[in-house]
Scaffold this motif. Structure first.
Motif, PDB file in Angstrom:
ATOM      1  N   VAL A  25      -7.127  11.186   6.574  1.00  0.00           N
ATOM      2  CA  VAL A  25      -6.482  12.494   6.590  1.00  0.00           C
ATOM      3  C   VAL A  25      -5.303  12.483   5.622  1.00  0.00           C
ATOM      4  CG1 VAL A  25      -5.228  14.162   8.035  1.00  0.00           C
ATOM      5  CG2 VAL A  25      -7.182  12.888   8.988  1.00  0.00           C
ATOM      6  N   ALA A  26      -5.181  13.533   4.830  1.00  0.00           N
ATOM      7  CA  ALA A  26      -4.087  13.662   3.862  1.00  0.00           C
ATOM      8  C   ALA A  26      -3.081  14.692   4.352  1.00  0.00           C
ATOM      9  CB  ALA A  26      -4.631  14.072   2.492  1.00  0.00           C
ATOM     10  N   VAL A  27      -1.817  14.300   4.328  1.00  0.00           N
ATOM     11  CA  VAL A  27      -0.720  15.221   4.617  1.00  0.00           C
ATOM     12  C   VAL A  27       0.331  15.003   3.547  1.00  0.00           C
ATOM     13  CG1 VAL A  27       1.014  16.017   6.258  1.00  0.00           C
ATOM     14  CG2 VAL A  27      -1.150  15.060   7.103  1.00  0.00           C
ATOM     15  N   GLY A  28       0.501  15.973   2.663  1.00  0.00           N
ATOM     16  CA  GLY A  28       1.413  15.786   1.549  1.00  0.00           C
ATOM     17  C   GLY A  28       0.964  14.619   0.693  1.00  0.00           C
ATOM     18  N   ALA A  29       1.890  13.716   0.378  1.00  0.00           N
ATOM     19  CA  ALA A  29       1.579  12.557  -0.459  1.00  0.00           C
ATOM     20  C   ALA A  29       1.275  11.317   0.379  1.00  0.00           C
ATOM     21  CB  ALA A  29       2.735  12.276  -1.416  1.00  0.00           C
ATOM     22  N   ALA A  30       0.933  11.519   1.650  1.00  0.00           N
ATOM     23  CA  ALA A  30       0.539  10.419   2.535  1.00  0.00           C
ATOM     24  C   ALA A  30      -0.936  10.540   2.874  1.00  0.00           C
ATOM     25  CB  ALA A  30       1.371  10.437   3.813  1.00  0.00           C
ATOM     26  N   PHE A  31      -1.646   9.411   2.800  1.00  0.00           N
ATOM     27  CA  PHE A  31      -3.054   9.383   3.199  1.00  0.00           C
ATOM     28  C   PHE A  31      -3.180   8.420   4.365  1.00  0.00           C
ATOM     29  CE2 PHE A  31      -7.512   8.251   3.215  1.00  0.00           C
ATOM     30  CZ  PHE A  31      -8.131   9.462   2.959  1.00  0.00           C
ATOM     31  N   PHE A  32      -3.719   8.929   5.478  1.00  0.00           N
ATOM     32  CA  PHE A  32      -3.858   8.145   6.693  1.00  0.00           C
ATOM     33  C   PHE A  32      -5.318   7.690   6.810  1.00  0.00           C
ATOM     34  CE2 PHE A  32      -0.509  11.249   7.103  1.00  0.00           C
ATOM     35  CZ  PHE A  32       0.557  10.494   7.581  1.00  0.00           C
ATOM     36  N   ALA A  33      -5.583   6.467   6.382  1.00  0.00           N
ATOM     37  CA  ALA A  33      -6.952   5.948   6.420  1.00  0.00           C
ATOM     38  C   ALA A  33      -7.334   5.666   7.866  1.00  0.00           C
ATOM     39  CB  ALA A  33      -7.055   4.688   5.574  1.00  0.00           C
ATOM     40  N   GLU A  34      -8.429   6.251   8.310  1.00  0.00           N
ATOM     41  CA  GLU A  34      -8.848   6.129   9.699  1.00  0.00           C
ATOM     42  C   GLU A  34      -9.812   4.971   9.932  1.00  0.00           C
ATOM     43  OE1 GLU A  34      -7.800   7.417  12.309  1.00  0.00           O
ATOM     44  OE2 GLU A  34      -6.679   9.184  11.725  1.00  0.00           O
ATOM     45  N   SER A  35     -10.850   4.887   9.117  1.00  0.00           N
ATOM     46  CA  SER A  35     -11.846   3.843   9.337  1.00  0.00           C
ATOM     47  C   SER A  35     -12.669   3.661   8.066  1.00  0.00           C
ATOM     48  CB  SER A  35     -12.768   4.224  10.504  1.00  0.00           C
ATOM     49  OG  SER A  35     -13.632   3.159  10.841  1.00  0.00           O
ATOM     50  N   MET A  36     -13.331   2.518   7.983  1.00  0.00           N
ATOM     51  CA  MET A  36     -14.235   2.270   6.865  1.00  0.00           C
ATOM     52  C   MET A  36     -15.431   1.470   7.379  1.00  0.00           C
ATOM     53  SD  MET A  36     -11.849  -0.355   4.720  1.00  0.00           S
ATOM     54  CE  MET A  36     -11.069  -1.771   5.505  1.00  0.00           C
ATOM     55  N   PHE A  37     -16.483   1.442   6.586  1.00  0.00           N
ATOM     56  CA  PHE A  37     -17.675   0.700   6.987  1.00  0.00           C
ATOM     57  C   PHE A  37     -18.320   0.087   5.756  1.00  0.00           C
ATOM     58  CE2 PHE A  37     -19.924   4.251   5.266  1.00  0.00           C
ATOM     59  CZ  PHE A  37     -21.207   3.789   4.970  1.00  0.00           C
ATOM     60  N   SER A  38     -19.186  -0.882   6.015  1.00  0.00           N
ATOM     61  CA  SER A  38     -19.906  -1.536   4.926  1.00  0.00           C
ATOM     62  C   SER A  38     -21.207  -2.102   5.456  1.00  0.00           C
ATOM     63  CB  SER A  38     -19.058  -2.678   4.344  1.00  0.00           C
ATOM     64  OG  SER A  38     -19.758  -3.359   3.330  1.00  0.00           O
ATOM     65  N   THR A  39     -22.302  -1.864   4.728  1.00  0.00           N
ATOM     66  CA  THR A  39     -23.574  -2.502   5.050  1.00  0.00           C
ATOM     67  C   THR A  39     -24.026  -3.428   3.926  1.00  0.00           C
ATOM     68  OG1 THR A  39     -24.863  -0.654   4.144  1.00  0.00           O
ATOM     69  CG2 THR A  39     -24.301  -0.563   6.488  1.00  0.00           C
ATOM     70  N   ARG A  40     -23.217  -3.552   2.897  1.00  0.00           N
ATOM     71  CA  ARG A  40     -23.442  -4.486   1.794  1.00  0.00           C
ATOM     72  C   ARG A  40     -22.145  -5.215   1.509  1.00  0.00           C
ATOM     73  NH1 ARG A  40     -27.700  -2.567   2.797  1.00  0.00           N
ATOM     74  NH2 ARG A  40     -29.369  -1.864   1.406  1.00  0.00           N
ATOM     75  N   THR A  41     -22.249  -6.431   1.027  1.00  0.00           N
ATOM     76  CA  THR A  41     -21.059  -7.223   0.733  1.00  0.00           C
ATOM     77  C   THR A  41     -20.109  -6.471  -0.186  1.00  0.00           C
ATOM     78  OG1 THR A  41     -22.320  -9.275   0.954  1.00  0.00           O
ATOM     79  CG2 THR A  41     -20.233  -9.410  -0.226  1.00  0.00           C
ATOM     80  N   ALA A  98       7.073  11.312   2.014  1.00  0.00           N
ATOM     81  CA  ALA A  98       5.690  11.499   1.559  1.00  0.00           C
ATOM     82  C   ALA A  98       5.084  12.774   2.136  1.00  0.00           C
ATOM     83  CB  ALA A  98       4.847  10.286   1.930  1.00  0.00           C
ATOM     84  N   VAL A  99       5.215  12.976   3.440  1.00  0.00           N
ATOM     85  CA  VAL A  99       4.588  14.155   4.053  1.00  0.00           C
ATOM     86  C   VAL A  99       5.298  15.441   3.664  1.00  0.00           C
ATOM     87  CG1 VAL A  99       3.668  12.828   5.989  1.00  0.00           C
ATOM     88  CG2 VAL A  99       5.915  13.922   6.204  1.00  0.00           C
ATOM     89  N   ALA A 100       6.539  15.330   3.187  1.00  0.00           N
ATOM     90  CA  ALA A 100       7.273  16.525   2.751  1.00  0.00           C
ATOM     91  C   ALA A 100       6.731  17.095   1.454  1.00  0.00           C
ATOM     92  CB  ALA A 100       8.755  16.200   2.600  1.00  0.00           C
ATOM     93  N   ARG A 101       5.976  16.300   0.713  1.00  0.00           N
ATOM     94  CA  ARG A 101       5.461  16.746  -0.592  1.00  0.00           C
ATOM     95  C   ARG A 101       4.108  17.441  -0.399  1.00  0.00           C
ATOM     96  NH1 ARG A 101       4.907  12.215  -4.604  1.00  0.00           N
ATOM     97  NH2 ARG A 101       4.458  13.997  -5.933  1.00  0.00           N
ATOM     98  N   ARG A 102       4.138  18.606   0.208  1.00  0.00           N
ATOM     99  CA  ARG A 102       2.905  19.314   0.562  1.00  0.00           C
ATOM    100  C   ARG A 102       2.157  19.852  -0.663  1.00  0.00           C
ATOM    101  NH1 ARG A 102       2.326  19.915   6.311  1.00  0.00           N
ATOM    102  NH2 ARG A 102       3.740  18.327   7.134  1.00  0.00           N
ATOM    103  N   GLU A 103       2.743  19.775  -1.849  1.00  0.00           N
ATOM    104  CA  GLU A 103       2.042  20.244  -3.049  1.00  0.00           C
ATOM    105  C   GLU A 103       0.979  19.249  -3.525  1.00  0.00           C
ATOM    106  OE1 GLU A 103       5.213  17.553  -4.680  1.00  0.00           O
ATOM    107  OE2 GLU A 103       5.042  18.992  -3.037  1.00  0.00           O
ATOM    108  N   VAL A 104       1.052  17.999  -3.061  1.00  0.00           N
ATOM    109  CA  VAL A 104       0.097  16.975  -3.495  1.00  0.00           C
ATOM    110  C   VAL A 104      -1.268  17.254  -2.867  1.00  0.00           C
ATOM    111  CG1 VAL A 104      -0.459  14.513  -3.445  1.00  0.00           C
ATOM    112  CG2 VAL A 104       1.894  15.253  -3.858  1.00  0.00           C
ATOM    113  N   GLN A 105      -2.314  17.162  -3.659  1.00  0.00           N
ATOM    114  CA  GLN A 105      -3.674  17.430  -3.201  1.00  0.00           C
ATOM    115  C   GLN A 105      -4.570  16.214  -3.455  1.00  0.00           C
ATOM    116  OE1 GLN A 105      -4.552  20.362  -1.628  1.00  0.00           O
ATOM    117  NE2 GLN A 105      -2.358  20.847  -1.763  1.00  0.00           N
ATOM    118  N   PHE A 106      -5.611  16.067  -2.626  1.00  0.00           N
ATOM    119  CA  PHE A 106      -6.520  14.936  -2.760  1.00  0.00           C
ATOM    120  C   PHE A 106      -7.378  15.025  -4.012  1.00  0.00           C
ATOM    121  CE2 PHE A 106     -10.462  12.578  -1.759  1.00  0.00           C
ATOM    122  CZ  PHE A 106      -9.914  11.341  -1.447  1.00  0.00           C
TER     123      PHE A 106
END
Length: 213
Positions: free
Chosen positions: A123-139, A190-198
């Motif tokens: 989830v992105a809020v301003g200039a902060a990205f909150f990584a929730e989870s990741m996965f991998s089925t290949r090395t 970071a979250v105060a910079r709401r102009e930043v977009q993904f």
């Protein structure tokens, strides 16, 4: 966890929860509720201290991985939840889908020979990205997803990549831990910079162009 477990939170209100330093998590897949957590010690992946190992660089230079942003969101979230034990329950899947539809939740999907083999979402809020989870089925597919994610975040002007907790996997990439007070000193501006977009959805740069030679 929160004192009173939650079943639903409006997506825009959840953005303020992230901005305040907490994030949602369920006890299990079968739990109909979730709580809000703010750890005493927080994991982050410094965008200026991201480490790509020689073995990962070699694998990415081979060109077997391709990636895109925001084209496989539901599939990436489902793959992250598709494990024996998970904190991603149906209520959270609905929440992330709503945040994605509103332009606040994003993913990187990694493919090999056309198949989705790795990814990360958050989830992105301003200039902060909150990584929730990741996965991998290949090395190294999840590590490759983080390489593309860091490249996108740097290019868009993000200043904070939150990983919630620090795992050996993340530590090998340069992840560190911070006390809550130190984390908040990075979070608030970071979250105060709401102009930043993904950034726009679609294919991402060639893997070989992102790693050192």
């Amino acid at each position: 966890m929160t004192a009173a477990p939650l079943r639903e939170v409006p997506p825009l209100l959840m953005l303020e929860v992230y901005a305040a330093g907490a994030f949602p998590m369920a006890e299990s897949r079968d739990d109909p509720t979730f709580g809000l957590i703010e750890p005493r010690i927080r994991g982050i992946l410094p965008l200026d201290g991201f480490h790509i190992s020689r073995s990962l660089a070699r694998r990415m230079r081979r060109g077997s991985f391709t990636a895109s942003a925001d084209t496989d969101f539901a599939e990436v979230v489902s793959a992250c939840a598709n494990r024996e034990e998970t904190w991603i329950n149906p209520a959270l899947m609905r929440l992330y889908a709503a945040l994605h539809a509103a332009g606040h939740a994003h993913c990187i999907g990694v493919r090999q020979e056309g198949a989705l083999v790795g990814g990360v979402f958050g989830v992105a809020v301003g200039a902060a990205f909150f990584a929730e989870s990741m996965f991998s089925t290949r090395t190294d597919a999840s590590k490759a997803a983080l390489v593309w994610l860091v490249d996108r975040l740097r290019g868009q002007g993000f200043t904070l990549l939150d990983t919630q907790f620090l795992t050996p996997h993340l530590a090998s990439l340069g992840g560190i831990e911070l006390p809550r007070v130190a984390f908040r000193k990075l979070l608030d501006p970071a979250v105060a910079r709401r102009e930043v977009q993904f950034g726009a959805p679609g294919p991402l740069p060639d893997a070989a162009s992102l790693v050192p030679r």
